[in-house]
Design an enzyme around this catalytic site. Sequence first.
Site, PDB file in Angstrom:
ATOM      1  N   TYR A  61     100.453  52.954  82.300  1.00 50.82           N
ATOM      2  CA  TYR A  61     101.440  52.701  81.249  1.00 50.82           C
ATOM      3  C   TYR A  61     102.871  52.663  81.798  1.00 50.82           C
ATOM      4  O   TYR A  61     103.775  52.154  81.135  1.00 50.82           O
ATOM      5  CB  TYR A  61     101.376  53.790  80.168  1.00 50.82           C
ATOM      6  N   HIS A 124      90.357  56.286  83.338  1.00 46.66           N
ATOM      7  CA  HIS A 124      90.840  55.316  82.357  1.00 46.66           C
ATOM      8  C   HIS A 124      89.782  54.277  81.995  1.00 46.66           C
ATOM      9  O   HIS A 124      89.590  53.961  80.818  1.00 46.66           O
ATOM     10  CB  HIS A 124      92.093  54.623  82.898  1.00 46.66           C
TER      11      HIS A 124
END
Length: 326
Positions: A61, A124
Amino acid sequence: MGIPEVVLSSTSPATGARAISVLAMGTGLAHFTTEQRPATKHAILRAIELGYRHFDTAASYQSEDVLGEAIAEALQASVIHSRAELFITSKIWCADAHRDLVVPAIRESLRNLKLDYLDLYLIHWPMRLKAEKFDPPIESHHILPFDLKSVWEGMEECQRLGLAKHIGVSNFTTWKLAELLQYAKVPPAAVQVEMNPTWQQRKLREFCKEKGVHVVAYSPLGGQEMFMGKNLVMESQVLKDIAKAKGKTVAQVSLRWVYEQGASMIVKTLNKDRIEENMKIFDWELSEEDKHKISQLPQCKRVTLRSMLSAEAASMLADEDEVVEE
């Protein structure tokens, strides 16, 4: 009314079990840019002031340092009195999904966040990449064999070293979770997946309830504009009718539904009014009729592993890695 918490399961006496807030603020904004950094930090600070204590980020991110700055400012201003008041989640990116890279990866995240430990560290995606490629489509030559068993050993090492209080996974199917549970010495405390009234994850939720794995929902309002197609949650006439009858917003109805399924949820907005509005879901309930109507909504998964890949790479994907489960 404060935000409720759920105690995560723990198999480590050294770390103990942590309580996870059921409502988190996400920092994985679509098309995150340098220009968004001040607004993002301000929104995080506003959320802390309002009572948010759970914040979600990830290496990919590129927002870990912004979150870290906001935490430091909140401590300095005595909005919170201890880092222990917060529950911080981050995720290892696919380029570091290798046994020897896991501990260095979490240390890098902690440096970005200026923290000593994470409350929850997640894999993730069940995939390994050759290079730090964040943006889809991912080409086949970037993809390397993914050894879940050895990567999980690295995650367990993170917990053993005290770098993560809990460890878990993200974007895993029931099939992939079952595989992990066969050899995990420390079972995952949580799984973060897409979940909302139009993608209800019934099979996964049942499996996780049986195994003691807490479900954390991302895209509880239907997802961001980075994924093509209309927002089936916000445009649902069923949800609009329920919201109107209750004097609530569609977003509040969707979040309330997720909460009533026993899951935590991650909401993403920089709008201060919506940050506060999203908290107002804990002092009312959906009726049995409401819940029945929602259970009948057509189901559509928007975020898939295949959607991240180029056409060539997607054609190489094993069937069991992309099971679509309602």
